[in-house]
Write an enzyme that holds these catalytic residues in place. Structure first.
Site, PDB file in Angstrom:
ATOM      1  N   LYS A  78      46.683  37.701  38.362  1.00  0.00           N
ATOM      2  CA  LYS A  78      46.478  36.524  38.627  1.00  0.00           C
ATOM      3  C   LYS A  78      45.859  35.185  37.823  1.00  0.00           C
ATOM      4  O   LYS A  78      45.474  35.483  36.860  1.00  0.00           O
ATOM      5  CB  LYS A  78      45.536  36.412  39.711  1.00  0.00           C
ATOM      6  CG  LYS A  78      45.610  37.275  40.980  1.00  0.00           C
ATOM      7  CD  LYS A  78      44.483  37.418  41.947  1.00  0.00           C
ATOM      8  CE  LYS A  78      44.993  38.112  43.258  1.00  0.00           C
ATOM      9  NZ  LYS A  78      43.940  38.295  44.345  1.00  0.00           N
ATOM     10  N   GLY A  88      36.769  43.299  30.148  1.00  0.00           N
ATOM     11  CA  GLY A  88      36.073  41.973  30.463  1.00  0.00           C
ATOM     12  C   GLY A  88      35.352  41.516  29.385  1.00  0.00           C
ATOM     13  O   GLY A  88      35.533  40.360  29.226  1.00  0.00           O
TER      14      GLY A  88
HETATM   15  P1  AMP Z   1      44.944  41.699  35.356  1.00  0.00           P
HETATM   16  O1  AMP Z   1      43.987  42.872  35.606  1.00  0.00           O
HETATM   17  O2  AMP Z   1      44.793  40.299  35.835  1.00  0.00           O
HETATM   18  O3  AMP Z   1      45.031  41.747  33.853  1.00  0.00           O
HETATM   19  O4  AMP Z   1      46.213  42.295  35.938  1.00  0.00           O
HETATM   20  C1  AMP Z   1      46.982  43.689  35.507  1.00  0.00           C
HETATM   21  C2  AMP Z   1      47.851  43.884  36.591  1.00  0.00           C
HETATM   22  O5  AMP Z   1      48.700  43.063  37.020  1.00  0.00           O
HETATM   23  C3  AMP Z   1      48.359  45.170  36.383  1.00  0.00           C
HETATM   24  O6  AMP Z   1      47.863  46.149  37.313  1.00  0.00           O
HETATM   25  C4  AMP Z   1      50.018  44.946  36.853  1.00  0.00           C
HETATM   26  O7  AMP Z   1      50.489  45.905  37.714  1.00  0.00           O
HETATM   27  C5  AMP Z   1      49.580  43.731  37.673  1.00  0.00           C
HETATM   28  N1  AMP Z   1      50.752  42.844  37.634  1.00  0.00           N
HETATM   29  C6  AMP Z   1      51.748  42.528  36.430  1.00  0.00           C
HETATM   30  N2  AMP Z   1      52.567  41.664  36.987  1.00  0.00           N
HETATM   31  C7  AMP Z   1      52.572  41.571  38.286  1.00  0.00           C
HETATM   32  C8  AMP Z   1      53.523  41.045  39.252  1.00  0.00           C
HETATM   33  N3  AMP Z   1      54.574  40.101  39.012  1.00  0.00           N
HETATM   34  N4  AMP Z   1      52.962  41.003  40.533  1.00  0.00           N
HETATM   35  C9  AMP Z   1      51.961  41.691  41.127  1.00  0.00           C
HETATM   36  N5  AMP Z   1      51.329  42.391  40.054  1.00  0.00           N
HETATM   37  C10 AMP Z   1      51.371  42.483  38.578  1.00  0.00           C
END
Ligand code: AMP
Length: 398
Positions: free
Chosen positions: A201, A377
């Site tokens: 996100k 983090g």
């Molecule tokens: P973050 O914790 O915000 O760094 O997000 C990491 C997560 O983002 C991973 O578990 C991925 O599976 C997820 N992710 C990456 N691309 C997508 C996407 N297009 N749609 C949904 N989830 C995603």
């Protein structure tokens, strides 16, 4: 930023309290599946032993409910530490109790003692002053080597440091390396400086984006967060992950990038799937042709090529966040291709964030990266430009 470092202190023959991050993964039988976090703390521990210190080590492990729980005991960590150091490691019965305090008092030069899981004490996460005072009373010197929790103001990380003067506290070798790498790379990068930001996100990385834009030459956006930007540009993104309320922020970030002359890259194609499922029917489509009701779960092949090309002249690359749902094989190719492109570049490459670190291990590119941060983090907060609470007390000058 100049940190007080362990090798600048006079620690010979002293009693040292070292806060480590031994929050290691374990399997269903409680066996440690990856002991990298323990291994990376050995430099600091061995340095103290070589200086004839008595060493008291503290760490958290998992998320106990606030009292002793056998499954969150540091017993397996004590065993692994013993195996790696080839020295006896005395495991205290709890974090603080009469027996633990007595053990700490009696600890002699060259001996090692491990406190039980810090999170068995409810005061740990509340940064309870009474707890930090008792912990501090056990030792002459405090060393923080737990980068992964240094963004938390916890009793054994932040509170404890207040009880030592600057000649009796310092960053351990691991913490110092993490901070130096990130600080140096963000504040004095060799250019072109390219940042790759992905993950789920925009909301989780908003502050990081605002801090990076004035510092980078190019920014590459992938992962779920790309869809909020694509939506902001008027693309129809089907059921892809979009944070509607952040569309104005996405526009603001792109405007700022344009004003500062930062090249802003978004995916030009995606792997779209009918549903969020490892076996879902999926195909590569341009972002103009994402079918209604489908969702983009990875960048497509054209984007992977485009991004790799944008990295070609990079001298510094900072990467945080995967390009797609890399945990599912079908949606891991974009992240894998980008990992290979980053690994084969001649730039200084810094990878931060738990998922991205995990990804480059899976792709086999781990050894090709200049630096992989151990803290998710904490590394994100450094990218956001913050001074971590656990580091603040160890700063000599900004
Ligand atoms: P973050 O914790 O915000 O760094 O997000 C990491 C997560 O983002 C991973 O578990 C991925 O599976 C997820 N992710 C990456 N691309 C997508 C996407 N297009 N749609 C949904 N989830 C995603």
């Amino acid at each position: 930023m100049k940190l007080q470092e362990i090798n600048k202190l006079d620690i010979a023959d002293k009693k040292i309290f070292i806060r480590c991050d031994f929050n290691v993964p374990v399997d269903e039988f409680g066996s440690i599946t990856d002991d990298r976090r323990i291994k990376s703390a050995l430099n600091t521990i061995k340095y103290c032993l070589d200086n004839d210190c008595a060493v008291i080590i503290a760490s958290h492990f998992g998320r106990p409910k606030g009292g002793f729980e056998d499954k969150f005991s540091l017993k397996p960590v004590a065993k692994r530490l013993h195996k790696l150091l080839k020295e006896e490691v005395k495991l205290a019965p709890n974090v603080i109790c009469d027996e633990t305090i007595a053990m700490a008092n009696e600890l002699k030069s060259g001996e090692i003692m491990l406190l039980e899981n810090m999170r068995f004490e409810p005061g740990e996460t509340k940064n309870d002053p009474a707890l930090s005072k008792t912990l501090a009373s056990m030792a002459d010197v405090f060393i923080n080597d737990a980068f992964g929790v240094s963004h938390r103001a916890h009793a054994s990380v932040e509170g404890i440091a207040q009880h030592f003067d600057i000649d009796s506290k310092a960053a351990g070798f691991l913490l110092a390396k993490e901070i130096k790498f990130f600080y140096h790379i963000i504040e004095e990068p060799k250019r072109p400086f390219v940042s790759i930001v992905g993950g789920s996100k925009v909301s989780g990385k908003l502050e990081a984006l605002y801090n990076l834009i004035p510092k980078v030459d190019k920014i590459i956006i992938g992962g779920g967060m790309a869809f909020t930007f694509l939506k902001a540009l008027g693309h129809e993104v089907g059921n892809s992950l979009v944070e509607e309320e952040l569309v104005p922020e996405a526009l603001k970030i792109m405007k700022e990038a344009k004003e500062l002359g930062v090249k802003f890259y978004l995916p030009v194609d995606v792997i779209a799937a009918e549903e969020f499922n490892a076996d879902a029917f999926a195909k590569a489509v341009t972002i103009q042709e994402i079918p209604k009701d489908w969702m983009g779960l990875d960048i497509g092949p054209a984007s992977a090529l485009l991004f790799a090309q944008a990295l070609e002249d990079a001298q510094t690359i900072l990467w945080n966040g995967p390009m797609g749902v890399y945990e599912m094989e079908k949606f891991a190719r974009g992240s894998t291709k980008l990992s290979h492109a980053v690994a084969s570049s001649y730039a200084t490459t810094v990878v931060g964030g738990g998922d991205t670190a995990d990804l480059v291990r899976r792709t086999g590119d781990e050894d090709e990266m200049s630096f992989i941060s151990t803290g998710g983090g904490a590394s994100l907060e450094l990218i956001e430009g913050k001074i971590l609470p656990g580091v603040k007390a160890l700063v000599l000058e900004n």
